[in-house]
Design a protein around this motif. Structure first.
Motif, PDB file in Angstrom:
ATOM      1  N   ALA A   1      46.609  32.319  42.105  1.00  0.00           N
ATOM      2  CA  ALA A   1      47.392  33.488  41.694  1.00  0.00           C
ATOM      3  C   ALA A   1      46.633  34.259  40.608  1.00  0.00           C
ATOM      4  O   ALA A   1      45.760  33.706  39.935  1.00  0.00           O
ATOM      5  N   PRO A   2      46.965  35.520  40.416  1.00  0.00           N
ATOM      6  CA  PRO A   2      46.306  36.317  39.375  1.00  0.00           C
ATOM      7  C   PRO A   2      46.363  35.622  38.011  1.00  0.00           C
ATOM      8  O   PRO A   2      47.402  35.106  37.606  1.00  0.00           O
ATOM      9  N   GLY A   3      45.214  35.567  37.343  1.00  0.00           N
ATOM     10  CA  GLY A   3      45.136  34.968  36.017  1.00  0.00           C
ATOM     11  C   GLY A   3      45.057  33.461  35.992  1.00  0.00           C
ATOM     12  O   GLY A   3      44.986  32.862  34.924  1.00  0.00           O
ATOM     13  N   GLU A   4      45.052  32.819  37.144  1.00  0.00           N
ATOM     14  CA  GLU A   4      45.018  31.357  37.181  1.00  0.00           C
ATOM     15  C   GLU A   4      43.630  30.833  37.534  1.00  0.00           C
ATOM     16  O   GLU A   4      42.760  31.581  37.964  1.00  0.00           O
ATOM     17  N   THR A   5      43.462  29.527  37.364  1.00  0.00           N
ATOM     18  CA  THR A   5      42.230  28.833  37.714  1.00  0.00           C
ATOM     19  C   THR A   5      42.583  27.658  38.617  1.00  0.00           C
ATOM     20  O   THR A   5      43.548  26.938  38.342  1.00  0.00           O
TER      21      THR A   5
ATOM     22  N   GLU B   1      38.364  31.161  38.951  1.00  0.00           N
ATOM     23  CA  GLU B   1      39.346  31.818  38.091  1.00  0.00           C
ATOM     24  C   GLU B   1      39.550  33.236  38.608  1.00  0.00           C
ATOM     25  O   GLU B   1      38.594  33.959  38.860  1.00  0.00           O
ATOM     26  N   THR B   2      40.806  33.633  38.777  1.00  0.00           N
ATOM     27  CA  THR B   2      41.118  34.984  39.228  1.00  0.00           C
ATOM     28  C   THR B   2      41.388  35.858  38.016  1.00  0.00           C
ATOM     29  O   THR B   2      42.339  35.621  37.275  1.00  0.00           O
ATOM     30  N   ARG B   3      40.557  36.861  37.841  1.00  0.00           N
ATOM     31  CA  ARG B   3      40.740  37.779  36.716  1.00  0.00           C
ATOM     32  C   ARG B   3      41.229  39.147  37.187  1.00  0.00           C
ATOM     33  O   ARG B   3      41.275  40.085  36.404  1.00  0.00           O
ATOM     34  N   SER B   4      41.591  39.254  38.429  1.00  0.00           N
ATOM     35  CA  SER B   4      42.104  40.523  38.946  1.00  0.00           C
ATOM     36  C   SER B   4      43.616  40.439  39.094  1.00  0.00           C
ATOM     37  O   SER B   4      44.218  39.393  38.888  1.00  0.00           O
ATOM     38  N   SER B   5      44.217  41.533  39.482  1.00  0.00           N
ATOM     39  CA  SER B   5      45.667  41.540  39.704  1.00  0.00           C
ATOM     40  C   SER B   5      46.018  41.043  41.100  1.00  0.00           C
ATOM     41  O   SER B   5      47.194  40.918  41.432  1.00  0.00           O
ATOM     42  N   ASP B   6      45.012  40.768  41.893  1.00  0.00           N
ATOM     43  CA  ASP B   6      45.228  40.227  43.241  1.00  0.00           C
ATOM     44  C   ASP B   6      44.930  38.737  43.238  1.00  0.00           C
ATOM     45  O   ASP B   6      43.962  38.285  42.633  1.00  0.00           O
TER      46      ASP B   6
END
Length: 120
Positions: free
Chosen positions: A85-89, A6-11
């Motif tokens: 992508a940012p915010g996705e899993t 899971e991306t929790r950053s803005s990158d």
């Protein structure tokens, strides 16, 4: 099995791979430190015991590579995650299967053609 990121950053994240090692040292009959007891087919890896009749199979999808390390009694099928992508899993699905028989190539082909990814 399932691994997820899971991306929790803005990158976003890309080209992510994981190394999955099925360590067989403690499994009776599967602790030989050799490559002669292993088979690789596509994203699947398999190893047999001393009798050649009992097998452990490992596969991941999507897969970066299936490989072996002969000096170590282990098996590898390493997942590669889709770009995240940012915010996705994103995730990868794996399977560990046991087989008893002599035609491992047919069993590996059957595994790769089966519906084990159906609920992916």
């Amino acid at each position: 099995m399932e691994l997820w990121v899971e991306t929790r950053s803005s990158d976003g994240l890309s080209n992510l791979r994981a190394q999955v090692c099925a360590m067989l040292k403690g499994l009776p009959g599967f602790n030989a430190q050799t490559g002669t007891n292993k088979r690789l087919l596509g994203n699947a890896a398999a190893v047999h015991d001393g009798s050649g009749e009992r097998w452990v199979l490992l596969a991941w999808e999507p897969c970066h590579r299936a490989w072996q390390n002969p000096p170590v009694p282990c098996l590898h099928s390493d997942p590669k995650f889709p770009d995240c992508a940012p915010g996705e899993t994103v995730s990868a699905k794996g399977i560990l299967r046991f087989y008893k028989g002599g035609d491992i190539e047919a069993e590996l082909a059957r595994l790769l053609a089966s519906d084990w990814l159906q609920d992916r």
